[in-house]
Design a protein around this motif. Structure first.
Motif, short mmCIF file in Angstrom:
data_model
loop_
_atom_site.label_atom_id
_atom_site.label_comp_id
_atom_site.label_asym_id
_atom_site.label_seq_id
_atom_site.Cartn_x
_atom_site.Cartn_y
_atom_site.Cartn_z
N HIS A 112 16.30 36.00 -38.49
CA HIS A 112 16.26 37.42 -38.83
C HIS A 112 15.64 37.55 -40.22
O HIS A 112 15.59 36.58 -40.97
N PRO A 117 16.82 45.61 -42.86
CA PRO A 117 16.12 44.67 -41.98
C PRO A 117 14.62 44.99 -41.92
O PRO A 117 14.22 46.14 -42.04
N GLN A 171 11.70 45.30 -39.59
CA GLN A 171 11.40 45.50 -38.17
C GLN A 171 9.92 45.30 -37.88
O GLN A 171 9.07 45.68 -38.68
N ASP A 206 17.05 45.62 -35.99
CA ASP A 206 18.05 44.97 -36.83
C ASP A 206 17.45 43.78 -37.59
O ASP A 206 18.17 43.01 -38.21
N ARG A 252 16.18 41.16 -36.29
CA ARG A 252 16.51 39.91 -35.60
C ARG A 252 15.47 39.56 -34.54
O ARG A 252 14.87 40.44 -33.94
#
Length: 134
Positions: free
Chosen positions: A16, A25, A27, A54, A56
């Protein structure tokens, strides 16, 4: 007559990205996964994905049996260009030239059979840090 053998444990990788310049985060960053079965072997591209809302990336391919080294290539230039374009709509021109200092981040690490490796990337426009997560 069929014979069954126990499957050997497979390595897996997840990652991530946290953009530390905004505390959120990152993206939409494209990530490519490569592996090799020894220090002197050629890299084998395995596929890739992109970070979700998120930050990830949970759907990277499994590593082939015999993998000893893994490389994650993060294409961060497009992420920062989009972020900069969005920011310019709301702020005066910055002192920076607009060039992305680290357009790509490549992280290479060694793996042991049967282990899961989570490799978070802490990212900002002028630096990055990685570590083995859990």
């Amino acid at each position: 007559m069929s014979t069954s053998t126990a499957a050997s444990p497979r390595n897996s990788v997840s990652t991530h990205i946290l953009d530390t310049s905004i505390g959120r985060p990152a993206q939409g960053v494209a990530i490519q996964l490569s592996a090799r079965p020894g220090r002197d072997a050629r890299w084998q591209p395995l596929g890739g994905s992109a970070t979700d809302a998120d930050g990830r990336c949970k759907d990277l391919p499994a590593l082939p049996e015999g993998t000893t080294h893994v490389r994650l290539d993060f294409a961060v230039e497009a992420y920062f260009e989009k972020k900069q374009a969005d920011a310019q709509q709301d702020a005066p021109a910055s002192r920076d030239s607009g060039a992305v200092f680290f357009p790509e981040v490549a992280i290479t690490f060694a793996v042991e059979p049967g282990e899961h490796y989570h490799v978070p990337l802490l990212l900002n426009p002028f630096g990055y840090s990685v570590y083995r997560g859990s």
